[in-house]
Design an enzyme around this catalytic site. Structure first.
Site, mmCIF file in Angstrom:
data_model
loop_
_atom_site.group_PDB
_atom_site.id
_atom_site.type_symbol
_atom_site.label_atom_id
_atom_site.label_comp_id
_atom_site.label_asym_id
_atom_site.label_seq_id
_atom_site.Cartn_x
_atom_site.Cartn_y
_atom_site.Cartn_z
ATOM 1 N N SER A 19 -39.401 -26.492 50.931
ATOM 2 C CA SER A 19 -39.465 -27.487 49.852
ATOM 3 C C SER A 19 -40.572 -27.153 48.860
ATOM 4 O O SER A 19 -40.805 -27.897 47.914
ATOM 5 C CB SER A 19 -39.697 -28.879 50.437
ATOM 6 O OG SER A 19 -40.837 -28.879 51.284
ATOM 7 N N ASN A 72 -45.632 -35.849 58.814
ATOM 8 C CA ASN A 72 -44.823 -37.025 58.486
ATOM 9 C C ASN A 72 -45.632 -38.108 57.783
ATOM 10 O O ASN A 72 -45.195 -38.669 56.772
ATOM 11 C CB ASN A 72 -44.181 -37.594 59.754
ATOM 12 C CG ASN A 72 -43.170 -36.634 60.352
ATOM 13 O OD1 ASN A 72 -42.850 -35.616 59.743
ATOM 14 N ND2 ASN A 72 -42.680 -36.941 61.544
ATOM 15 N N THR A 89 -22.307 -60.103 17.800
ATOM 16 C CA THR A 89 -21.739 -60.243 19.140
ATOM 17 C C THR A 89 -20.432 -59.453 19.077
ATOM 18 O O THR A 89 -19.769 -59.442 18.025
ATOM 19 C CB THR A 89 -21.441 -61.711 19.518
ATOM 20 O OG1 THR A 89 -20.532 -62.251 18.564
ATOM 21 C CG2 THR A 89 -22.715 -62.562 19.536
ATOM 22 N N HIS A 90 -20.088 -58.771 20.139
ATOM 23 C CA HIS A 90 -18.907 -57.880 20.144
ATOM 24 C C HIS A 90 -19.004 -56.819 19.048
ATOM 25 O O HIS A 90 -17.987 -56.343 18.557
ATOM 26 C CB HIS A 90 -17.597 -58.667 19.958
ATOM 27 C CG HIS A 90 -17.494 -59.884 20.812
ATOM 28 N ND1 HIS A 90 -16.959 -59.876 22.085
ATOM 29 C CD2 HIS A 90 -17.893 -61.162 20.589
ATOM 30 C CE1 HIS A 90 -17.019 -61.090 22.594
ATOM 31 N NE2 HIS A 90 -17.592 -61.884 21.710
ATOM 32 N N SER A 149 -26.902 -29.729 11.420
ATOM 33 C CA SER A 149 -25.730 -29.074 11.979
ATOM 34 C C SER A 149 -25.698 -27.643 11.469
ATOM 35 O O SER A 149 -26.078 -27.379 10.334
ATOM 36 C CB SER A 149 -24.472 -29.820 11.546
ATOM 37 O OG SER A 149 -23.354 -28.959 11.596
ATOM 38 N N LYS A 178 -25.458 -33.035 7.496
ATOM 39 C CA LYS A 178 -25.748 -33.764 8.726
ATOM 40 C C LYS A 178 -27.229 -34.024 8.962
ATOM 41 O O LYS A 178 -28.088 -33.241 8.605
ATOM 42 C CB LYS A 178 -25.208 -32.982 9.934
ATOM 43 C CG LYS A 178 -23.731 -33.021 10.026
ATOM 44 C CD LYS A 178 -23.239 -34.449 10.243
ATOM 45 C CE LYS A 178 -21.985 -34.394 11.072
ATOM 46 N NZ LYS A 178 -21.989 -35.168 12.228
ATOM 47 N N ASN A 215 -28.499 -35.591 12.406
ATOM 48 C CA ASN A 215 -27.979 -36.147 13.658
ATOM 49 C C ASN A 215 -29.069 -36.821 14.507
ATOM 50 O O ASN A 215 -30.182 -36.311 14.592
ATOM 51 C CB ASN A 215 -27.315 -35.047 14.489
ATOM 52 C CG ASN A 215 -26.062 -34.512 13.825
ATOM 53 O OD1 ASN A 215 -25.357 -35.248 13.142
ATOM 54 N ND2 ASN A 215 -25.797 -33.229 14.010
ATOM 55 N N TYR A 266 -38.613 -40.348 61.222
ATOM 56 C CA TYR A 266 -38.465 -39.268 60.248
ATOM 57 C C TYR A 266 -37.249 -38.394 60.546
ATOM 58 O O TYR A 266 -36.942 -38.108 61.696
ATOM 59 C CB TYR A 266 -39.727 -38.384 60.240
ATOM 60 C CG TYR A 266 -39.642 -37.261 59.216
ATOM 61 C CD1 TYR A 266 -40.065 -37.460 57.904
ATOM 62 C CD2 TYR A 266 -39.110 -36.017 59.555
ATOM 63 C CE1 TYR A 266 -39.957 -36.443 56.959
ATOM 64 C CE2 TYR A 266 -39.004 -34.997 58.618
ATOM 65 C CZ TYR A 266 -39.425 -35.218 57.318
ATOM 66 O OH TYR A 266 -39.313 -34.221 56.393
ATOM 67 N N GLN A 287 -36.904 -35.126 53.135
ATOM 68 C CA GLN A 287 -37.514 -34.154 52.230
ATOM 69 C C GLN A 287 -36.828 -34.209 50.853
ATOM 70 O O GLN A 287 -37.425 -33.869 49.849
ATOM 71 C CB GLN A 287 -37.383 -32.753 52.836
ATOM 72 C CG GLN A 287 -37.989 -31.648 52.025
ATOM 73 C CD GLN A 287 -38.195 -30.402 52.875
ATOM 74 O OE1 GLN A 287 -39.164 -30.323 53.634
ATOM 75 N NE2 GLN A 287 -37.274 -29.462 52.787
ATOM 76 N N LYS A 289 -37.882 -36.137 47.110
ATOM 77 C CA LYS A 289 -38.732 -35.762 45.982
ATOM 78 C C LYS A 289 -37.993 -35.348 44.708
ATOM 79 O O LYS A 289 -38.326 -35.848 43.624
ATOM 80 C CB LYS A 289 -39.744 -34.694 46.431
ATOM 81 C CG LYS A 289 -40.846 -35.307 47.314
ATOM 82 C CD LYS A 289 -41.697 -34.288 47.990
ATOM 83 C CE LYS A 289 -41.568 -34.085 49.467
ATOM 84 N NZ LYS A 289 -40.773 -34.912 50.325
HETATM 85 N N1 ARG Z 1 -41.786 -31.020 53.784
HETATM 86 C C1 ARG Z 1 -41.559 -32.145 54.623
HETATM 87 C C2 ARG Z 1 -41.021 -33.315 53.801
HETATM 88 O O1 ARG Z 1 -41.190 -33.312 52.628
HETATM 89 C C3 ARG Z 1 -42.827 -32.550 55.295
HETATM 90 C C4 ARG Z 1 -42.620 -33.283 56.559
HETATM 91 C C5 ARG Z 1 -42.134 -32.382 57.622
HETATM 92 N N2 ARG Z 1 -42.006 -33.091 58.823
HETATM 93 C C6 ARG Z 1 -41.221 -32.661 59.850
HETATM 94 N N3 ARG Z 1 -41.144 -33.435 60.897
HETATM 95 N N4 ARG Z 1 -40.534 -31.556 59.770
HETATM 96 O O2 ARG Z 1 -40.409 -34.234 54.312
#
Ligand code: ARG
Length: 464
Positions: free
Chosen positions: A27, A114, A159-160, A281, A287, A289, A321, A326, A329
């Protein structure tokens, strides 16, 4: 342990991970954005470990110094990614080991990745809430400034998307101020709710070391430690809270963006887009835009997509967990980046748009938008029941339409021919200025009401 096995957890492994295993597991390509939070949380953790006598002061100091050095390196050179080191937590620890040797291994006492990632991510999302709040405040500021200058500028209220009743441009802009105020309160709620620290929850069950969770929580600016360790490492509803607030905010921005697209089109001509916010354009030289507005409209869909993605990722996960988490993010990072850009673009456009009051006024007159005023006049002055008054006003609209006139162009004679009770004063009720001025109920469109709303808006901005 074989030479090839993972240095962090490979004690019972004989060989290295498959290349695809490494790729799917890594990651670092995205969680590198958490490096500041990761180092801050590690510093708080190591200080607490020393204070509790869990590790020696001297080791703690070397770890803290090493972490500072890594922060300086990352800030200067960025992070050189190594997928075999999986994520940001392992990158920091591996670098720390290079810098200070085996003492680096003491940092991970009484914690797990975790609780570490849950803490880092909360810190990140908390910053994102603060950033959204500050940007929304600037956006509101831009809206009030324009509203103030246009408290008496008349435009058709729709309206509309049909001309409904005349309103003031200031009133219309302040509608977005209110939406932005609610958006800010959603981010504030989210921030408040998420501000509890997962650190010390460890893998899921807590730890047997005599840690001080209050100390780490307060060092990182949290209101306290998260109460349940299983929940602390496994839920991401704080990220959902952010994405829900971001989605609501993006949808509001999208509505304004859509209005700008409409207003800037030739049949409307309510606004001129300044050069700074237009694109040309490559084939049609005439144009200008509204691409930025269109992209805000488009990006709002992507932001909503991140909410769906996060919710879907969470819905089937057993406690606590699982690696699915992961994937929390990328959608959040995407939403934050897009929302920041959308807020900047909308704030900028609102500040720089050139309004065309003449075109708005002409449209307000042309759309027979004061027909309701005529009906209201009959009710008020001639005691006509509203349904009948509505009918008479309808006949007046039909008469104007038949001759391609605006209501204001009609003569007393024209009105009298439709209903004998219509007189000079009725004619005045057909004017857009008197229509707007008459709607002076609280929150209404009359310029005086709009000025009161502006004052309230300025008070609000001064307080926040
Ligand atoms: N890179 C992991 C995440 O973002 C970190 C946690 C990893 N924990 C595990 N039990 N493998 O979730």
């Amino acid at each position: 342990m074989s030479e090839d096995a993972n240095k962090m957890w490979g004690g019972r492994f004989k060989s290295a991970a498959h290349k695809v295993m490494q790729t799917i597991n890594a990651s670092i390509s995205f969680d590198k954005h958490l490096w500041r939070q990761d180092i801050a949380a590690s510093k708080a953790h190591v200080a607490m470990l020393a204070k509790q006598g869990i590790i020696e002061d001297e080791a703690a100091q070397r770890i803290a110094d090493g972490l500072d050095r890594i922060a300086a390196e990352y800030a200067r050179d960025g992070i050189s990614e190594d997928p075999s080191l999986e994520d940001i937590h392992m990158h920091v620890e591996a670098r720390l080991t290079e810098l200070i040797g085996p003492d680096a291994g003491r940092l991970h006492t009484a914690r797990s990745r975790n609780d570490q990632v849950a803490t880092d991510f909360r810190l990140f999302v908390r910053d994102a809430c603060d950033e959204a709040d500050a940007q929304l405040a600037s956006f509101q500021e831009a809206l009030v400034n324009r509203a103030e200058a246009h408290a008496g500028t008349i435009m058709p209220g729709f309206t509309h998307l049909q001309s409904g009743q005349p309103v003031t441009l200031g009133h219309h802009l302040l509608a977005y101020f209110e939406m932005a105020a609610r958006d800010r309160s959603r981010f504030a709620d989210a921030r408040k709710r998420m501000n509890l620290c997962p650190l010390g929850a460890a893998a899921l069950a807590g730890t047997s070391y005599p840690i001080d969770r209050d100390a780490t929580a307060s060092a990182l600016g949290f209101d306290g430690p998260a109460r349940n360790s299983i929940d602390a490492v496994s839920d991401r509803d704080f990220a959902l809270d952010y994405l829900m607030a971001a989605s609501a905010c993006a949808l509001h921005l999208s509505r304004l963006a859509e209005e700008i697209v409409i207003w800037a089109s030739q049949p409307y001509g309510f606004v001129k887009l300044p050069d700074a916010w237009s694109t040309g354009s490559s084939i049609m030289p005439q144009k200008r835009n509204p691409d930025a507005a269109e992209l805000v409209r488009g990006h709002s869909g992507r932001i909503l997509g991140t909410l769906v993605s996060m919710a879907t990722m969470l819905k089937g996960l057993p406690l606590a967990y699982a690696k699915d988490l992961q994937n929390d993010k990328p959608p959040l990072f995407e939403a934050r980046e897009l929302l920041t850009l959308c807020l900047e673009a909308m704030g900028g456009m609102v500040a720089d748009l050139e309004f065309v009051p003449g075109a708005m006024l002409a449209a307000a007159r042309a759309g027979h938008a004061t027909a309701t005023d005529l009906a209201d006049w009959l009710v008020r002055e001639q005691d006509v029941p509203f349904r009948e008054a509505h009918h008479i006003a309808g006949a007046v609209v039909a008469a104007a339409e038949a001759r391609s006139l605006t209501l204001e162009d009609l003569s007393i004679g024209d009105l009298k021919a439709i209903d004998g009770r219509l007189d000079e004063a009725a004619l005045k009720a057909l004017g857009v200025e008197s229509s707007v001025a008459s709607r002076d109920s609280f929150g209404g469109t009359a310029p005086d009401q709009v000025r009161m709303q502006i004052k309230a808006a300025r008070d609000y901005l001064a307080r926040r």
